[in-house]
Scaffold this motif. Sequence first.
Motif, PDB file in Angstrom:
ATOM      1  N   VAL A 132       6.375-170.467 -81.664  1.00 26.25           N
ATOM      2  CA  VAL A 132       6.799-170.237 -83.111  1.00 26.25           C
ATOM      3  C   VAL A 132       6.575-170.985 -84.386  1.00 26.25           C
ATOM      4  O   VAL A 132       6.076-170.273 -84.931  1.00 26.25           O
ATOM      5  N   ILE A 133       6.823-172.699 -83.971  1.00 26.65           N
ATOM      6  CA  ILE A 133       6.634-173.210 -85.123  1.00 26.65           C
ATOM      7  C   ILE A 133       4.798-173.169 -85.911  1.00 26.65           C
ATOM      8  O   ILE A 133       5.143-172.933 -87.231  1.00 26.65           O
ATOM      9  N   ALA A 134       4.480-173.313 -84.805  1.00 30.56           N
ATOM     10  CA  ALA A 134       2.948-173.513 -85.420  1.00 30.56           C
ATOM     11  C   ALA A 134       2.741-171.884 -86.106  1.00 30.56           C
ATOM     12  O   ALA A 134       1.927-172.141 -87.018  1.00 30.56           O
ATOM     13  N   VAL A 135       2.993-170.759 -85.292  1.00 33.16           N
ATOM     14  CA  VAL A 135       2.415-169.741 -86.119  1.00 33.16           C
ATOM     15  C   VAL A 135       3.177-169.654 -87.360  1.00 33.16           C
ATOM     16  O   VAL A 135       2.211-168.682 -88.404  1.00 33.16           O
ATOM     17  N   ILE A 136       4.110-170.011 -87.621  1.00 34.93           N
ATOM     18  CA  ILE A 136       4.297-170.264 -88.847  1.00 34.93           C
ATOM     19  C   ILE A 136       3.647-170.981 -89.812  1.00 34.93           C
ATOM     20  O   ILE A 136       3.849-170.075 -91.018  1.00 34.93           O
ATOM     21  N   LEU A 137       3.745-172.257 -89.471  1.00 37.42           N
ATOM     22  CA  LEU A 137       3.087-173.166 -90.168  1.00 37.42           C
ATOM     23  C   LEU A 137       1.403-172.559 -90.478  1.00 37.42           C
ATOM     24  O   LEU A 137       1.275-172.806 -91.556  1.00 37.42           O
ATOM     25  N   GLY A 138       0.458-171.964 -89.037  1.00 38.82           N
ATOM     26  CA  GLY A 138      -0.629-171.412 -89.322  1.00 38.82           C
ATOM     27  C   GLY A 138      -0.725-170.241 -90.399  1.00 38.82           C
ATOM     28  O   GLY A 138      -1.349-170.008 -90.248  1.00 38.82           O
ATOM     29  N   ARG A 139       0.270-169.575 -90.501  1.00 36.31           N
ATOM     30  CA  ARG A 139       0.512-168.079 -91.067  1.00 36.31           C
ATOM     31  C   ARG A 139      -0.675-167.281 -91.011  1.00 36.31           C
ATOM     32  O   ARG A 139      -1.188-166.170 -92.103  1.00 36.31           O
ATOM     33  N   SER A 140      -0.864-167.944 -89.214  1.00 32.15           N
ATOM     34  CA  SER A 140      -1.995-166.345 -88.686  1.00 32.15           C
ATOM     35  C   SER A 140      -0.949-165.934 -87.371  1.00 32.15           C
ATOM     36  O   SER A 140      -0.287-166.929 -86.658  1.00 32.15           O
ATOM     37  N   ILE A 141      -1.496-164.318 -86.771  1.00 33.83           N
ATOM     38  CA  ILE A 141      -1.036-163.707 -85.885  1.00 33.83           C
ATOM     39  C   ILE A 141      -2.721-163.556 -85.459  1.00 33.83           C
ATOM     40  O   ILE A 141      -3.190-163.003 -86.519  1.00 33.83           O
ATOM     41  N   PRO A 142      -2.553-162.393 -84.029  1.00 29.41           N
ATOM     42  CA  PRO A 142      -3.222-162.346 -83.668  1.00 29.41           C
ATOM     43  C   PRO A 142      -3.798-161.073 -84.268  1.00 29.41           C
ATOM     44  O   PRO A 142      -2.789-160.159 -84.454  1.00 29.41           O
ATOM     45  N   HIS A 143      -5.195-160.885 -84.044  1.00 29.72           N
ATOM     46  CA  HIS A 143      -4.860-159.476 -84.056  1.00 29.72           C
ATOM     47  C   HIS A 143      -6.285-158.542 -83.807  1.00 29.72           C
ATOM     48  O   HIS A 143      -6.850-159.537 -82.951  1.00 29.72           O
ATOM     49  N   GLY A 144      -6.621-157.439 -83.395  1.00 26.91           N
ATOM     50  CA  GLY A 144      -7.619-157.175 -82.656  1.00 26.91           C
ATOM     51  C   GLY A 144      -7.430-157.418 -81.241  1.00 26.91           C
ATOM     52  O   GLY A 144      -6.995-157.098 -80.707  1.00 26.91           O
ATOM     53  N   THR A 145      -8.447-157.587 -80.214  1.00 29.60           N
ATOM     54  CA  THR A 145      -8.619-157.682 -78.719  1.00 29.60           C
ATOM     55  C   THR A 145      -7.804-159.388 -78.800  1.00 29.60           C
ATOM     56  O   THR A 145      -7.672-159.555 -77.787  1.00 29.60           O
ATOM     57  N   TRP A 146      -7.522-160.093 -79.503  1.00 27.04           N
ATOM     58  CA  TRP A 146      -7.336-161.193 -79.665  1.00 27.04           C
ATOM     59  C   TRP A 146      -5.393-161.712 -79.291  1.00 27.04           C
ATOM     60  O   TRP A 146      -5.101-162.178 -78.688  1.00 27.04           O
TER      61      TRP A 146
END
Length: 300
Positions: free
Chosen positions: A46-60
Motif C-alpha cells: 500500500v505504501i509503495a502504491v501511494i509513493l509510486g502514484r500508479s495503479i494497474p490498468h487494463g490487463t495489468w
Amino acid sequence: MPLLRTLLLTALAPITWGTTYLVTTELLPPGHPLFAALIRALPAGVIAVILGRSIPHGTWWMKAALLGTLNIGGFFPLLFIAAERLPGGVAAAVAGAQPLILLALGSVVLRERVRPVAAIAAVAGAAGVAAIVLGPSAALDPLGIAAAVGGVTCTAVGIILTKHWGRPPRTGAVAYAGWQLTAGGLFLLPLTLVFEGIPAEIHPDNVLGYLWLTTAGGLIAYALWFRGIERLPVAAPGLLALLSPVVATILGVALAHEAFTPVQLTGLLVVLSALVAGQLAVLRQPRAVTPRAPQPMATP
C-alpha cells in the motif's frame, strides 16, 4: 558500469531476506508465520502504491494479481508448510535449486540461451547451499519436499513472467513492486485470518521486527528485486538468490552463536565462487536492449 550497479543493487534484496530467519526467531512472536508474511507484504504494498502514484490498468490488473500471488502470496504459505515439515536446512537446500529451474524456464519461455558458465555456476551454487545448510540429521518428508519445490517453482515462474511481461510504460519500480506486494498481501489476508489470526500480544521488540520486514524486507527489497529482474539476464537473479541462505548462516554463526563446520565453510566458498563466476559471465555478455513503448509522433 550500469549493469554492475544493477547487479549490486539487486543483490541487496536477497542479502536483506537473509536476515529474515534471525529477525523471526529473535524479534517476532512464535506461531504466527502467516501474520508475519502478511505484515511484510500488505502495508509495504500500500505504501509503495501511494509513493509510486500508479495503479494497474487494463490487463495489468490480472497480471499484477497473478505475479503477486506467485512471487509473494502463494510462495509464503508453501514456504511455511515446508518449514514446519522439514528441517530448515533441507528447505533451504531445495531453494538452492532455483537457479536451475530458472535456466530451464528461461530457455523455454524467454528463449534465452543457456550459457555453460551459468549452468555450471547454478549447479555449483545448489551444491554449495546444500553443503552449508544440510546436516546429518536431515529428514525428508514427502509433503514437505513437495511444498518446498512448489514454493521455489512459484517464485521461478513469477520471475520468468515478470521478465516476460516487463513493466508498463510510465510505471516506476516502486509502484510495480507495490502492485505485487498488495496483491500478495490480499491473497494472504483471508488465509491469515482463517488459519492463524492475530497475535494476542505484540511487544515493542515485535514491532521492531515487523517494521524491518515491512520496510527493508518488503518495500525496499522487492522494489530492487523486480527492477533487477527486468534489467538482468534470467540467470543472474537466480544466482543472486543464493545469497539469502549464505547471509542467514553467517548471521546465525556471528549473532546466534551457531556452530560452523569445515563442510559449511567449503560450501560457503563454493557458493561465493559460483556467484562471482555467474555474475562475471553476465557482465561479459552483450547487453540486451529493453524494448520501449512506441512514442506518439510530435504534431507539426
